[in-house]
Scaffold this active site. Structure first.
Site, PDB file in Angstrom:
ATOM      1  CB  ALA A  24      -1.154  -0.807  11.757  1.00 23.22           C
ATOM      2  CB  SER A  25       2.246  -5.465  11.037  1.00 25.91           C
ATOM      3  OG  SER A  25       2.456  -5.355   9.638  1.00 25.91           O
ATOM      4  NE  ARG A  26       6.357  -5.695   7.683  1.00 21.55           N
ATOM      5  CZ  ARG A  26       6.677  -5.215   6.482  1.00 21.55           C
ATOM      6  NH1 ARG A  26       7.722  -4.408   6.338  1.00 21.55           N
ATOM      7  NH2 ARG A  26       5.977  -5.532   5.413  1.00 21.55           N
ATOM      8  CB  VAL A  75      -5.999  -3.800   2.223  1.00 20.01           C
ATOM      9  CG1 VAL A  75      -5.942  -3.600   3.722  1.00 20.01           C
ATOM     10  CG2 VAL A  75      -4.665  -3.534   1.560  1.00 20.01           C
ATOM     11  CG  ASN A 101       0.528   2.935   6.399  1.00 24.60           C
ATOM     12  OD1 ASN A 101       1.348   3.813   6.158  1.00 24.60           O
ATOM     13  ND2 ASN A 101       0.897   1.694   6.753  1.00 24.60           N
ATOM     14  CB  SER A 153       4.277   8.115  -2.347  1.00 26.54           C
ATOM     15  OG  SER A 153       5.656   8.285  -2.638  1.00 26.54           O
ATOM     16  CE1 TYR A 166       4.857   2.844  -3.061  1.00 21.00           C
ATOM     17  CE2 TYR A 166       5.852   4.864  -3.857  1.00 21.00           C
ATOM     18  CZ  TYR A 166       5.362   4.104  -2.816  1.00 21.00           C
ATOM     19  OH  TYR A 166       5.376   4.611  -1.541  1.00 21.00           O
ATOM     20  CB  ALA A 168       0.356   4.210 -11.821  1.00 22.17           C
ATOM     21  CE  LYS A 170       1.814   4.538  -2.024  1.00 15.00           C
ATOM     22  NZ  LYS A 170       1.063   4.287  -0.785  1.00 15.00           N
ATOM     23  CB  ILE A 199       9.619   7.819   5.503  1.00 17.34           C
ATOM     24  CG1 ILE A 199       8.754   8.964   4.909  1.00 17.34           C
ATOM     25  CG2 ILE A 199       9.431   7.724   7.017  1.00 17.34           C
ATOM     26  CD1 ILE A 199       9.102  10.353   5.351  1.00 17.34           C
TER      27      ILE A 199
HETATM   28  P1  NAP Z   1       6.822  -1.027   5.116  1.00 18.02           P
HETATM   29  O1  NAP Z   1       7.743  -0.771   6.249  1.00 18.02           O
HETATM   30  O2  NAP Z   1       7.249  -1.929   4.023  1.00 18.02           O
HETATM   31  O3  NAP Z   1       5.412  -1.531   5.715  1.00 18.02           O
HETATM   32  C1  NAP Z   1       4.367  -1.837   4.839  1.00 18.02           C
HETATM   33  C2  NAP Z   1       3.129  -2.188   5.625  1.00 18.02           C
HETATM   34  O4  NAP Z   1       2.082  -2.497   4.686  1.00 18.02           O
HETATM   35  C3  NAP Z   1       3.317  -3.404   6.507  1.00 18.02           C
HETATM   36  O5  NAP Z   1       2.724  -3.183   7.757  1.00 18.02           O
HETATM   37  C4  NAP Z   1       2.577  -4.503   5.750  1.00 18.02           C
HETATM   38  O6  NAP Z   1       1.964  -5.446   6.622  1.00 18.02           O
HETATM   39  C5  NAP Z   1       1.486  -3.722   5.073  1.00 18.02           C
HETATM   40  N1  NAP Z   1       0.930  -4.442   3.920  1.00 18.02           N
HETATM   41  C6  NAP Z   1       1.546  -4.810   2.777  1.00 18.02           C
HETATM   42  N2  NAP Z   1       0.699  -5.485   1.991  1.00 18.02           N
HETATM   43  C7  NAP Z   1      -0.481  -5.555   2.647  1.00 18.02           C
HETATM   44  C8  NAP Z   1      -1.743  -6.123   2.352  1.00 18.02           C
HETATM   45  N3  NAP Z   1      -1.966  -6.762   1.198  1.00 18.02           N
HETATM   46  N4  NAP Z   1      -2.736  -6.008   3.257  1.00 18.02           N
HETATM   47  C9  NAP Z   1      -2.541  -5.356   4.437  1.00 18.02           C
HETATM   48  N5  NAP Z   1      -1.350  -4.817   4.778  1.00 18.02           N
HETATM   49  C10 NAP Z   1      -0.337  -4.901   3.890  1.00 18.02           C
HETATM   50  O7  NAP Z   1       6.420   0.330   4.405  1.00 18.02           O
HETATM   51  P2  NAP Z   1       6.405   1.833   4.958  1.00 18.02           P
HETATM   52  O8  NAP Z   1       7.649   2.490   4.512  1.00 18.02           O
HETATM   53  O9  NAP Z   1       6.031   1.863   6.388  1.00 18.02           O
HETATM   54  O10 NAP Z   1       5.221   2.432   4.065  1.00 18.02           O
HETATM   55  C11 NAP Z   1       3.912   2.619   4.569  1.00 18.02           C
HETATM   56  C12 NAP Z   1       3.115   3.433   3.553  1.00 18.02           C
HETATM   57  O11 NAP Z   1       3.764   4.684   3.311  1.00 18.02           O
HETATM   58  C13 NAP Z   1       3.008   2.748   2.186  1.00 18.02           C
HETATM   59  O12 NAP Z   1       1.742   2.992   1.627  1.00 18.02           O
HETATM   60  C14 NAP Z   1       4.087   3.430   1.377  1.00 18.02           C
HETATM   61  O13 NAP Z   1       3.821   3.375   0.013  1.00 18.02           O
HETATM   62  C15 NAP Z   1       4.001   4.838   1.940  1.00 18.02           C
HETATM   63  N6  NAP Z   1       5.214   5.625   1.720  1.00 18.02           N
HETATM   64  C16 NAP Z   1       6.412   5.243   2.255  1.00 18.02           C
HETATM   65  C17 NAP Z   1       7.540   6.021   2.018  1.00 18.02           C
HETATM   66  C18 NAP Z   1       8.883   5.674   2.576  1.00 18.02           C
HETATM   67  O14 NAP Z   1       9.865   6.378   2.228  1.00 18.02           O
HETATM   68  N7  NAP Z   1       9.040   4.679   3.451  1.00 18.02           N
HETATM   69  C19 NAP Z   1       7.441   7.171   1.226  1.00 18.02           C
HETATM   70  C20 NAP Z   1       6.219   7.511   0.699  1.00 18.02           C
HETATM   71  C21 NAP Z   1       5.105   6.749   0.961  1.00 18.02           C
HETATM   72  P3  NAP Z   1       2.376  -7.013   6.704  1.00 18.02           P
HETATM   73  O15 NAP Z   1       3.864  -7.078   6.880  1.00 18.02           O
HETATM   74  O16 NAP Z   1       1.594  -7.475   7.900  1.00 18.02           O
HETATM   75  O17 NAP Z   1       1.902  -7.625   5.414  1.00 18.02           O
END
Ligand code: NAP
Length: 258
Positions: A24-26, A75, A101, A153, A166, A168, A170, A199
């Site tokens: 949830a940080s980003r 996680v 997430n 996803s 990725y 696999a 999801k 997104i």
């Molecule tokens: P993002 O901006 O890269 O953010 C990823 C988040 O996951 C960060 O808050 C990060 O926290 C956290 N994270 C990564 N590794 C971690 C770990 N080992 N333990 C705990 N937290 C961890 O990605 P996003 O685009 O927001 O994506 C969020 C989710 O939506 C993901 O599951 C992604 O696969 C899914 N999604 C995204 C899209 C898209 O188009 N953006 C599309 C489909 C699905 P830290 O920085 O604190 O490590």
């Protein structure tokens, strides 16, 4: 633009609920945490590598009149997740909403993909969700209720060239969601997946311009989705209006998966 976590007129919809949002940080997780807080939930902001960003979000939620606390944990680490859940239960007594997430990409063509990149993506995206569900489900069962929302996803629904690991992870998350939904339904626990399309977050901003253009071209609605588009669906699945929905995959993707 207004911050997502500004207390909303609907504040109270999730009053008294405790929500754990991983990653949830980003990005999307940050938007989800803000949205749930704006509806009155106490939000546990999980982070791994970005403690400062998580701290800023918790402060912003508190400044807007909401409640949030940061909980650091990778996680993918089974034991660390058990510790995180234990600490949360000790302090709050219950968790009502779990949003898995946290997710990463390490894209490459199958023929060039390293074992390490395959394993790391599966460990965070799929095993990470198993870990939190495994440790929290007994509390959900005891309290005979709860909402689990897994962020899958469109790549897990359709597959995507260059994303074997990725996709696999999801797709696996969808199987995990459906099995858990069947196991937990009789205890009043709903388990659903949200499958975002393309997104606008750091994850997609990191893509080369050509890949971003190709991504948008694959969206029938002709635009990238926003964090808010996803957060709204998660808020619906976290609230009482979705109490009869379980085991579903809701695509929030501008039509990509049609
Ligand atoms: P993002 O901006 O890269 O953010 C990823 C988040 O996951 C960060 O808050 C990060 O926290 C956290 N994270 C990564 N590794 C971690 C770990 N080992 N333990 C705990 N937290 C961890 O990605 P996003 O685009 O927001 O994506 C969020 C989710 O939506 C993901 O599951 C992604 O696969 C899914 N999604 C995204 C899209 C898209 O188009 N953006 C599309 C489909 C699905 P830290 O920085 O604190 O490590």
């Amino acid at each position: 633009m207004e911050k997502e976590w500004k207390m909303s007129g609907r504040a109270g919809e999730l009053a008294g609920k405790v929500a754990l949002v991983t990653g949830a940080s980003r990005g999307i997780g940050r938007g989800i945490a803000g949205k749930l807080a704006s509806l009155g939930a106490t939000v546990l902001v999980n982070y791994n590598g970005s403690p400062q960003k998580a701290g800023e979000l918790a402060e912003e939620i508190a400044a807007a009149g909401g409640r949030a606390e940061c909980v650091g944990c990778d996680v993918s680490d089974y034991t660390a997740c058990a510790g995180m859940v234990e600490r949360i239960i000790e302090k709050y007594g219950h968790v009502d909403i779990l949003v898995n997430n946290a997710g990463v990409t390490r894209d490459n063509l199958l023929m060039r993909m390293s074992e390490e990149d395959y394993d790391r993506v599966l460990d965070i995206n799929l095993k990470g969700a198993f870990n939190t569900m495994r440790h929290l489900s007994r509390y959900f069962v005891k309290q005979r209720g709860g909402k689990i929302i897994n962020i899958s996803s469109v790549s897990g629904v359709l597959g995507n060239a260059g994303q074997a690991n990725y996709s696999a992870s999801k797709a696996g998350l969808i199987g995990l969601t459906k099995s858990a939904a069947r196991e937990l339904a009789s205890r009043g626990i709903c388990v659903n997946a949200v499958a975002p399309g393309f997104i606008d977050t750091e994850m997609t901003q990191a893509l080369p311009e050509k890949a971003r253009e190709a991504g948008v071209a694959a969206v029938p609605m002709g635009r990238m989705g926003t964090v808010e588009d996803i957060a709204e669906m998660v808020a619906f699945l976290a609230g009482e209006k979705s109490n009869y929905i379980t085991g579903q995959v809701i695509c929030v993707d501008g039509g990509m998966a049609i």
